[in-house]
Design a protein around this motif. Structure first.
Motif, PDB file in Angstrom:
ATOM      1  N   THR A  80       0.984  -1.189  -0.029  1.00 37.16           N
ATOM      2  CA  THR A  80      -0.093  -0.015  -0.025  1.00 37.16           C
ATOM      3  C   THR A  80       1.009   1.223  -0.135  1.00 37.16           C
ATOM      4  O   THR A  80       1.811   1.243   0.614  1.00 37.16           O
ATOM      5  N   SER A  81       0.386   2.087  -1.016  1.00 39.95           N
ATOM      6  CA  SER A  81       1.324   3.500  -0.874  1.00 39.95           C
ATOM      7  C   SER A  81       1.451   4.124   0.348  1.00 39.95           C
ATOM      8  O   SER A  81       0.431   4.258   1.104  1.00 39.95           O
ATOM      9  N   ARG A  82       2.595   4.999   0.387  1.00 37.24           N
ATOM     10  CA  ARG A  82       2.798   5.694   1.892  1.00 37.24           C
ATOM     11  C   ARG A  82       1.767   6.632   1.908  1.00 37.24           C
ATOM     12  O   ARG A  82       1.394   7.078   3.014  1.00 37.24           O
ATOM     13  N   LEU A  83       1.566   7.219   0.548  1.00 37.77           N
ATOM     14  CA  LEU A  83       0.607   8.497   0.541  1.00 37.77           C
ATOM     15  C   LEU A  83      -0.612   7.935   0.979  1.00 37.77           C
ATOM     16  O   LEU A  83      -1.391   8.791   1.939  1.00 37.77           O
ATOM     17  N   HIS A  84      -1.080   6.908   0.653  1.00 38.83           N
ATOM     18  CA  HIS A  84      -2.507   6.285   1.048  1.00 38.83           C
ATOM     19  C   HIS A  84      -2.381   6.101   2.572  1.00 38.83           C
ATOM     20  O   HIS A  84      -3.409   6.463   3.263  1.00 38.83           O
ATOM     21  N   LEU A  85      -1.455   5.462   3.156  1.00 44.84           N
ATOM     22  CA  LEU A  85      -1.263   5.210   4.520  1.00 44.84           C
ATOM     23  C   LEU A  85      -1.257   6.628   5.506  1.00 44.84           C
ATOM     24  O   LEU A  85      -1.884   6.958   6.550  1.00 44.84           O
ATOM     25  N   GLU A  86      -0.450   7.709   4.631  1.00 47.68           N
ATOM     26  CA  GLU A  86      -0.384   8.955   5.562  1.00 47.68           C
ATOM     27  C   GLU A  86      -1.793   9.704   5.507  1.00 47.68           C
ATOM     28  O   GLU A  86      -2.068  10.573   6.490  1.00 47.68           O
TER      29      GLU A  86
END
Length: 302
Positions: A80-86
């Motif tokens: 999962t992309s870091r952007l999505h998680l952030e």
């Protein structure tokens, strides 16, 4: 009433296409309603798929539900992309001072690893302890269920000769149990795991009650004597094609896995599977939200 989710969450478009009643923060804030606050610790590798699966079921209720997604701080997802998680997730340290009406701890593809060797086990132990005082009811799924049984009640897991994968029939043991209200005497649910827990150990534990089991897949729905913890060893939240996608993925990796049982028509992977668990999935989550969360949680946490 709907679930409240962020405007830009990718799962939103999927749910809108399915006519699932959702709303964003702006609209929800105009309603003078005490919503249920549900925390989801998403340990699944493909987090966006898991988000849609759980939100779909949590949205099928007359209650307004606020969702908070939780990620581990001690392990960073590779799928999962870091952007999505952030953008859509928080960490335990950021919410540990809060109270939640309900919590879901998902499965994770780590069942062949000893519990204390899982990268985020220490963090999960802190979360398990925190749920005792800060969450009205916690629902544990698959590996999350095995981890809860081990940590809270000392029930260990064991490796299966081959992966348990398929859609299995289950029987219920107490038709008066509120969590099972409306269930058929026999119902179907998907399983997908390499390990299992002892039905005998669960039955013999004074702190646990076995609510449902499968002759082929073993113990399925368990709750604690105080009903604060619910353990589900399978995946009622799975979509129709999820097991097929997992099977295709495993075969492409060269893994020796069986064709999911009782899933494809005539057990032929070239044929489209039929969903036989959707109605009980919706019923289970509605019962949990109503009887174990809404009816038990205080109007104002102190």
């Amino acid at each position: 009433m709907p679930i409240k989710i962020p405007k830009l969450l990718p799962a939103r478009e999927i749910l809108e296409e399915e006519n699932i009643f959702i709303m964003d923060e702006d609209r929800a804030n105009t309603q003078d309603i005490r919503p249920l606050n549900i925390l989801i610790l998403n340990l699944m590798p493909e987090k966006e798929k898991a988000e849609a699966q759980f939100l779909r079921l949590l949205g099928n209720t007359p209650l307004q539900v606020n969702i908070t997604f939780l990620k581990t701080a001690t392990y960073e997802s590779k799928n999962t992309s870091r952007l999505h998680l952030e953008q859509f997730y928080t960490t335990f340290e950021e919410i540990r001072h809060k109270k939640f009406d309900g919590m879901i701890i998902t499965g994770a593809p780590v069942e062949l690893i000893p519990f204390d060797q899982v990268d985020y086990w220490g963090e999960l132990v802190k979360i398990f302890e925190w749920t005792k005082t800060n969450v009205t009811s916690t629902l544990h799924i698959c590996w999350g269920a095995q981890a809860a049984l081990y940590y809270h009640y000392g029930v260990g897991k064991y490796e299966l000769p081959q992966k348990c994968s398929g859609v299995y029939s289950h029987r219920i043991f107490d038709d008066k149990e509120k969590l099972l209200h409306g269930f058929d005497d026999v119902f179907y649910a998907p399983h997908s795991r390499h390990t299992d827990v002892s039905e005998e150990a669960i039955i013999n534990s004074p702190d646990l009650k076995l609510l449902s089991s499968s002759e082929e897949a073993g113990p399925f729905i368990i709750h604690s004597a105080d009903r604060k913890h619910i353990m589900v060893t399978g995946h009622l939240e799975y979509e129709t094609a999820t097991l097929a996608q997992e099977y295709s993925r495993d075969i492409s990796r060269g893994l020796d896995v069986p064709v999911p049982q009782h899933y494809f028509p005539d057990d032929n992977p070239d044929r489209k599977p039929v969903n036989r668990w959707r109605s009980h999935a919706n019923l289970f989550f509605s019962n949990w939200l109503n009887y174990y969360v809404y009816q038990e949680t205080p109007y104002e946490w102190k």
